[in-house]
Design a protein around this motif. Sequence first.
Motif, PDB file in Angstrom:
ATOM      1  N   ARG A 135       0.824  -1.211   0.000  1.00  0.00           N
ATOM      2  CA  ARG A 135       0.000   0.000   0.000  1.00  0.00           C
ATOM      3  C   ARG A 135       0.860   1.263   0.000  1.00  0.00           C
ATOM      4  N   ARG A 136       2.096   1.158   0.409  1.00  0.00           N
ATOM      5  CA  ARG A 136       3.006   2.300   0.443  1.00  0.00           C
ATOM      6  C   ARG A 136       3.937   2.344  -0.762  1.00  0.00           C
ATOM      7  N   GLY A 137       3.607   1.589  -1.785  1.00  0.00           N
ATOM      8  CA  GLY A 137       4.335   1.675  -3.042  1.00  0.00           C
ATOM      9  C   GLY A 137       5.446   0.669  -3.250  1.00  0.00           C
ATOM     10  N   TYR A 138       5.656  -0.225  -2.308  1.00  0.00           N
ATOM     11  CA  TYR A 138       6.684  -1.260  -2.483  1.00  0.00           C
ATOM     12  C   TYR A 138       6.140  -2.359  -3.380  1.00  0.00           C
ATOM     13  N   LEU A 139       7.040  -2.950  -4.155  1.00  0.00           N
ATOM     14  CA  LEU A 139       6.668  -4.026  -5.061  1.00  0.00           C
ATOM     15  C   LEU A 139       7.577  -5.223  -4.831  1.00  0.00           C
ATOM     16  N   PRO A 140       7.052  -6.432  -5.026  1.00  0.00           N
ATOM     17  CA  PRO A 140       7.898  -7.626  -4.900  1.00  0.00           C
ATOM     18  C   PRO A 140       8.959  -7.635  -5.995  1.00  0.00           C
ATOM     19  N   THR A 141      10.159  -8.039  -5.633  1.00  0.00           N
ATOM     20  CA  THR A 141      11.245  -8.152  -6.619  1.00  0.00           C
ATOM     21  C   THR A 141      11.310  -9.543  -7.223  1.00  0.00           C
ATOM     22  N   GLY A 142      10.625 -10.493  -6.604  1.00  0.00           N
ATOM     23  CA  GLY A 142      10.718 -11.886  -7.027  1.00  0.00           C
ATOM     24  C   GLY A 142      11.830 -12.633  -6.305  1.00  0.00           C
ATOM     25  N   GLU A 143      12.621 -11.894  -5.522  1.00  0.00           N
ATOM     26  CA  GLU A 143      13.719 -12.524  -4.774  1.00  0.00           C
ATOM     27  C   GLU A 143      13.232 -12.984  -3.415  1.00  0.00           C
ATOM     28  N   ARG A 144      13.746 -14.112  -2.996  1.00  0.00           N
ATOM     29  CA  ARG A 144      13.485 -14.628  -1.653  1.00  0.00           C
ATOM     30  C   ARG A 144      14.823 -15.034  -1.049  1.00  0.00           C
ATOM     31  N   GLN A 145      14.905 -14.932   0.262  1.00  0.00           N
ATOM     32  CA  GLN A 145      16.113 -15.329   0.973  1.00  0.00           C
ATOM     33  C   GLN A 145      15.727 -16.230   2.125  1.00  0.00           C
ATOM     34  N   ALA A 146      16.628 -17.120   2.471  1.00  0.00           N
ATOM     35  CA  ALA A 146      16.404 -17.977   3.636  1.00  0.00           C
ATOM     36  C   ALA A 146      16.402 -17.121   4.893  1.00  0.00           C
ATOM     37  N   TYR A 147      15.661 -17.557   5.894  1.00  0.00           N
ATOM     38  CA  TYR A 147      15.685 -16.853   7.175  1.00  0.00           C
ATOM     39  C   TYR A 147      17.116 -16.926   7.724  1.00  0.00           C
ATOM     40  N   PRO A 148      17.644 -15.819   8.238  1.00  0.00           N
ATOM     41  CA  PRO A 148      19.044 -15.807   8.701  1.00  0.00           C
ATOM     42  C   PRO A 148      19.224 -16.504  10.049  1.00  0.00           C
ATOM     43  N   LEU A 149      19.314 -17.798  10.024  1.00  0.00           N
ATOM     44  CA  LEU A 149      19.399 -18.602  11.247  1.00  0.00           C
ATOM     45  C   LEU A 149      20.598 -18.256  12.116  1.00  0.00           C
ATOM     46  N   ASP A 150      21.681 -17.834  11.510  1.00  0.00           N
ATOM     47  CA  ASP A 150      22.903 -17.556  12.270  1.00  0.00           C
ATOM     48  C   ASP A 150      23.072 -16.084  12.652  1.00  0.00           C
ATOM     49  N   ALA A 151      22.051 -15.264  12.442  1.00  0.00           N
ATOM     50  CA  ALA A 151      22.160 -13.824  12.708  1.00  0.00           C
ATOM     51  C   ALA A 151      21.810 -13.448  14.152  1.00  0.00           C
ATOM     52  N   GLY A 152      21.333 -14.393  14.938  1.00  0.00           N
ATOM     53  CA  GLY A 152      20.973 -14.080  16.315  1.00  0.00           C
ATOM     54  C   GLY A 152      19.718 -13.249  16.443  1.00  0.00           C
ATOM     55  N   VAL A 153      18.776 -13.434  15.512  1.00  0.00           N
ATOM     56  CA  VAL A 153      17.534 -12.661  15.525  1.00  0.00           C
ATOM     57  C   VAL A 153      16.311 -13.546  15.784  1.00  0.00           C
ATOM     58  N   GLY A 154      16.528 -14.666  16.474  1.00  0.00           N
ATOM     59  CA  GLY A 154      15.445 -15.576  16.799  1.00  0.00           C
ATOM     60  C   GLY A 154      15.450 -16.794  15.897  1.00  0.00           C
ATOM     61  N   GLN A 155      14.679 -17.784  16.309  1.00  0.00           N
ATOM     62  CA  GLN A 155      14.592 -19.046  15.583  1.00  0.00           C
ATOM     63  C   GLN A 155      13.171 -19.250  15.063  1.00  0.00           C
ATOM     64  N   PRO A 156      13.033 -19.518  13.766  1.00  0.00           N
ATOM     65  CA  PRO A 156      11.694 -19.740  13.215  1.00  0.00           C
ATOM     66  C   PRO A 156      11.039 -20.979  13.816  1.00  0.00           C
ATOM     67  N   ARG A 157       9.759 -20.906  14.004  1.00  0.00           N
ATOM     68  CA  ARG A 157       8.997 -22.049  14.487  1.00  0.00           C
ATOM     69  C   ARG A 157       8.733 -23.032  13.349  1.00  0.00           C
ATOM     70  N   ASP A 158       8.864 -22.568  12.104  1.00  0.00           N
ATOM     71  CA  ASP A 158       8.678 -23.393  10.908  1.00  0.00           C
ATOM     72  C   ASP A 158       9.954 -23.279  10.069  1.00  0.00           C
ATOM     73  N   ALA A 159      10.589 -24.379   9.789  1.00  0.00           N
ATOM     74  CA  ALA A 159      11.865 -24.383   9.065  1.00  0.00           C
ATOM     75  C   ALA A 159      11.755 -23.833   7.650  1.00  0.00           C
ATOM     76  N   THR A 160      10.542 -23.709   7.107  1.00  0.00           N
ATOM     77  CA  THR A 160      10.396 -23.211   5.740  1.00  0.00           C
ATOM     78  C   THR A 160      10.227 -21.687   5.685  1.00  0.00           C
ATOM     79  N   LEU A 161      10.210 -21.024   6.820  1.00  0.00           N
ATOM     80  CA  LEU A 161      10.029 -19.573   6.847  1.00  0.00           C
ATOM     81  C   LEU A 161      11.174 -18.892   6.104  1.00  0.00           C
ATOM     82  N   ASP A 162      10.822 -17.974   5.195  1.00  0.00           N
ATOM     83  CA  ASP A 162      11.848 -17.228   4.479  1.00  0.00           C
ATOM     84  C   ASP A 162      11.449 -15.760   4.368  1.00  0.00           C
ATOM     85  N   LEU A 163      12.293 -14.992   3.694  1.00  0.00           N
ATOM     86  CA  LEU A 163      12.095 -13.557   3.540  1.00  0.00           C
ATOM     87  C   LEU A 163      11.817 -13.233   2.078  1.00  0.00           C
TER      88      LEU A 163
END
Length: 172
Positions: A135-163
């Motif tokens: 709604r604020r004008g952002y558009l998907p780029t088509g890129e996805r990244q894995a959740y950064p498991l080693d960044a110390g920002v929490g652990q996903p409850r679902d292993a398939t979670l991505d960005l």
Amino acid sequence: MLQLTTATAADLPALCRLVNLAYRPGDGQAGWTHESALIRGARTSEAQLATVLAAPGQVLLGWQAGQLVACVHIEPASGYGYIGMLAVDPACQAGGIGKTMLAHAEATLASHYRLPRARMSVLAGRPELRAYYLRRGYLPTGERQAYPLDAGVGQPRDATLDLEMLEKPLVA
């Protein structure tokens, strides 16, 4: 009235508290932007935030009545500016503070850093947050990244979670 400043080391305790409260609140404190159902653990630490403050870019802060109520991190990159860590105290959400902080981040990237576009990543499991940015004008780029498991920002409850990466052209 929202007062805007740039974070310094003196702001680290309040900044850490705000980010963790907004992203991973305790029981009974949840705002609409939290991700506790998707990720467990703290979103950040003072040490991580100190590293962010020492890197290129800025953490912009929003204050009301002397209390830190919002933040957003901006970081210049090659050809774009990255926007992340947009957080609003759950008690202050739905009042336009997030929109104000996002607009300030975009304006700073365009005017101060002279960057033509903004990029961000959103959790793929957060359709309401994705819709907010669309709604604020952002558009998907088509890129996805894995959740950064080693960044110390929490652990996903679902292993398939991505960005998912979103992008918006900026106007100087």
